[in-house]
Design a protein around this motif. Structure first.
Motif, short mmCIF file in Angstrom:
data_model
loop_
_atom_site.label_atom_id
_atom_site.label_comp_id
_atom_site.label_asym_id
_atom_site.label_seq_id
_atom_site.Cartn_x
_atom_site.Cartn_y
_atom_site.Cartn_z
N TRP A 227 0.83 -1.20 0.00
CA TRP A 227 0.00 0.00 0.00
C TRP A 227 0.88 1.26 0.00
O TRP A 227 2.08 1.20 0.30
CB TRP A 227 -0.90 0.00 1.22
CG TRP A 227 -2.03 -0.98 1.20
CD1 TRP A 227 -2.06 -2.20 1.80
CD2 TRP A 227 -3.30 -0.81 0.57
NE1 TRP A 227 -3.28 -2.81 1.58
CE2 TRP A 227 -4.06 -1.97 0.83
CE3 TRP A 227 -3.88 0.21 -0.19
CZ2 TRP A 227 -5.37 -2.15 0.36
CZ3 TRP A 227 -5.18 0.03 -0.66
CH2 TRP A 227 -5.91 -1.13 -0.38
N GLU A 284 -5.92 4.52 -0.19
CA GLU A 284 -5.96 3.73 1.03
C GLU A 284 -7.22 3.96 1.87
O GLU A 284 -7.42 3.28 2.87
CB GLU A 284 -4.70 3.96 1.86
CG GLU A 284 -4.15 2.69 2.42
CD GLU A 284 -2.66 2.71 2.68
OE1 GLU A 284 -2.19 1.81 3.39
OE2 GLU A 284 -1.95 3.60 2.16
N ARG A 287 -8.94 0.86 2.29
CA ARG A 287 -8.35 -0.11 3.22
C ARG A 287 -8.89 0.11 4.63
O ARG A 287 -9.61 -0.71 5.17
CB ARG A 287 -6.82 0.03 3.19
CG ARG A 287 -6.09 -0.96 4.07
CD ARG A 287 -4.59 -0.65 4.08
NE ARG A 287 -3.83 -1.65 4.82
CZ ARG A 287 -2.54 -1.53 5.13
NH1 ARG A 287 -1.87 -0.46 4.73
NH2 ARG A 287 -1.92 -2.47 5.80
N ASP A 288 -8.54 1.24 5.23
CA ASP A 288 -9.07 1.60 6.54
C ASP A 288 -8.61 3.01 6.86
O ASP A 288 -7.73 3.58 6.22
CB ASP A 288 -8.62 0.62 7.64
CG ASP A 288 -7.12 0.51 7.77
OD1 ASP A 288 -6.47 1.50 8.16
OD2 ASP A 288 -6.58 -0.57 7.47
N GLU A 356 -6.63 -8.29 -4.46
CA GLU A 356 -7.54 -7.78 -3.45
C GLU A 356 -8.30 -6.61 -4.05
O GLU A 356 -7.69 -5.74 -4.69
CB GLU A 356 -6.77 -7.33 -2.21
CG GLU A 356 -7.63 -6.83 -1.07
CD GLU A 356 -6.80 -6.44 0.16
OE1 GLU A 356 -7.28 -6.63 1.28
OE2 GLU A 356 -5.67 -5.94 -0.03
N ALA A 358 -10.76 -3.35 -3.39
CA ALA A 358 -11.39 -2.38 -2.50
C ALA A 358 -12.52 -1.73 -3.28
O ALA A 358 -12.29 -1.12 -4.32
CB ALA A 358 -10.39 -1.34 -2.03
N LEU A 511 -10.85 -7.61 3.98
CA LEU A 511 -11.11 -6.19 4.15
C LEU A 511 -11.21 -5.87 5.63
O LEU A 511 -11.53 -6.73 6.46
CB LEU A 511 -12.41 -5.80 3.45
CG LEU A 511 -12.41 -6.02 1.94
CD1 LEU A 511 -13.77 -5.64 1.37
CD2 LEU A 511 -11.31 -5.23 1.27
#
Length: 525
Positions: A227, A284, A287-288, A356, A358, A511
């Motif tokens: 990331w 990002e 992502r979180d 992955e 998102a 996730l």
């Protein structure tokens, strides 16, 4: 089928690890000096306007990383005058246990993060934050005991530290703590007793080579495996080392990577979509929240250090960073933001592979904060005279900003040096003009040689850092297969540490969603 890890002794680099490329310290040149103020006058995109400089070292203005001489003088004068909000910011500093002159360093020969014995990286980041906070307190108070403490901490580490080892997390340790070490040392580089050349050697042979290697080889992983914050930590270390050591090749590698890098830390990849509403999607955010805040803080740190040497990355690509920071600020305040779904390839070159996706911006906790907003908000609204309503709101909400030790005991609470209310609050620039809320570059303020800074031994300058192309510092093409099942070796989050730090729950699809908790958060990278 996963490859099995080759047995190694604790901390030893195994056959599936990328071996860091070690560079010899550069000899300081007295050539190629530039008069930054004249070169930068009237230029918003200073980096593009300046001529190329030789790959040999040139002189940079010192102090000139996160704080210039003028910045430090402003802090001292405002606190002495009892001006708000500086006094509140200074009170946060003096109350921090790291900012006390009795701090004693605990240097280690080898620092381990992620694996190895013992994992002792917390010792390093606690000592570096103590050195930085004591150095900052010295400049505001004028009391030499704080500078003496910072010098003693930094000298102890430069006398003992020989390497940084561990899993892929060793690259995070090198990047994060390398830029922090340089900033702490920049505050006391001219103080009596500071071992300047020894510290330069430590930055150039222990910290920066790992970061330079990562930007070229990415630990043998496919280019999108990591990331953005992994690249951004490495970029910050290389840039800070280059400025501190007057090494234009390192500055060149870092600045070029910001603009043209192949990994996700390059500005157009970390902020891939600019929307019609003037906001730009932060990759990002899918992502979180904690990692998105980390990335914004690291990119802001990178832009600030470059600005203080006459390189305008804040305004690069029509102020793309402003639009991305505004997006994260709005989202973190609980606002609705758009997010374009993306699928990211993961895995190791000639090893395992996967992907992955998102699909939407993650959930947020409006109480989560990091000490990153004052620096960014005041640059755009006060230096540049631009409208940045979400940055203004979130900076006010986060004030007064503290530093390491004020945001929890985990490593994420030490990823930024902080104290932005004290350090980055500034009056509106008389050269700035109003700009658009979207963050267009209509303001006229431009970077220049740091006002009030003293030049290095080889003279002050503000080269654009274009001497060396990205990746020139380490050989390309090194490949590493993934260790059997060790996702951390190619950049996946350490879920245990991250959950403990931020209250995140791992879901089956990989996730992460944030549990809403009324507290500040931190975390792994």
């Amino acid at each position: 089928m996963h490859l099995q890890p080759h047995p190694t002794r604790p901390g030893q680099i195994g056959p599936h690890d990328t071996v860091p490329h070690r560079l010899a310290p550069r000899q300081i040149s007295r050539r190629g000096l530039l008069k930054a103020a004249g070169t930068a006058a009237g230029a918003v995109g200073v980096a593009a306007a300046l001529p190329a400089v030789p790959a040999a070292a040139v002189g940079y203005a010192h102090p000139g990383l996160l704080h210039t001489g003028a910045d430090l003088a402003r802090m001292a004068a405002k606190v002495k005058a009892g001006a708000a909000p500086y006094t509140a910011g200074y009170a946060k500093l003096t109350a921090n246990r790291h900012a006390q002159s009795g701090w004693t360093a605990n240097p280690q020969a080898i620092v381990y993060r992620g694996s190895g014995s013992p994992q002792n990286y917390a010792t390093l980041y606690n000592d570096l934050h103590a050195a930085y906070q004591n150095g900052l307190r010295f400049h505001v108070s004028g009391e030499s005991a704080y500078a003496d403490t910072a010098v003693a901490i930094l000298n102890a580490w430069s006398a003992k530290l020989t390497s940084i080892e561990g899993s892929a997390d060793r690259f995070l340790a090198a990047g994060l703590y390398g830029y922090q070490a340089a900033n702490a040392a920049e505050l006391v580089r001219d103080h009596a007793g500071f071992e300047l050349e020894r510290f330069r050697k430590m930055l150039s042979t222990v910290f920066s080579p790992l970061s330079e290697s990562f930007l070229v080889e990415h630990n043998g992983a496919v280019i999108t495996n990591y990331w953005p914050n992994w690249d951004l930590a490495a970029m910050a270390c290389v840039l800070a080392t280059g400025i501190f050591c007057d090494d234009s090749a390192k500055v060149g590698q870092a600045v070029d990577y910001f603009k043209n890098g192949s990994g996700l830390g390059a500005v157009r990849k970390a902020i891939p979509v600019v929307r019609d509403d003037g906001l730009a999607e932060w990759l990002e955010a899918g992502r979180d929240q904690g990692h998105a805040l980390l990335g914004v803080g690291l990119m802001g740190t990178f832009c600030e250090m470059a600005w203080n040497q006459g390189i305008d990355l804040y305004g690069y690509d029509d102020s793309r960073f402003l639009k991305g920071a505004q997006y994260v600020a709005k989202w973190s305040l609980g606002g609705e933001v758009a997010y374009t779904a993306n699928t990211r390839a993961k895995g190791a070159i000639n090893g395992w592979s996967g992907s992955e996706t998102a699909s939407d911006a993650a959930g947020v906790d409006p109480a989560m904060t990091r000490p990153i907003w004052a620096m960014i908000a005041h640059h755009y609204t006060k230096r540049r005279g631009l409208s940045a309503p979400y940055l203004t709101r979130i900076a006010a909400k986060a004030a007064p900003e503290g530093g390491g030790g004020d945001y929890g005991p985990n490593s994420g609470g030490y990823d930024q040096l902080g104290f932005g209310t004290l350090a980055f609050t500034r009056d509106r620039s008389t050269s700035a003009v109003s700009g658009s809320a979207a963050g267009g570059s209509s303001a006229t303020a431009s970077p220049s040689a740091p006002a009030g800074s003293s030049p290095s031994a080889s003279g002050a300058g503000a080269p654009d850092g274009s001497a060396a192309p990205a990746g020139s510092a380490a050989p390309a093409g090194a490949q590493a297969a993934a260790k059997g099942g060790d996702l951390a070796s190619t950049g996946s989050t350490d879920l245990v540490a991250w959950t403990a730090a931020t209250g995140l729950t791992a879901l089956a699809g990989g996730l992460l969603l944030l549990r809403r908790r009324g507290r500040a958060g931190g975390g792994a990278e």
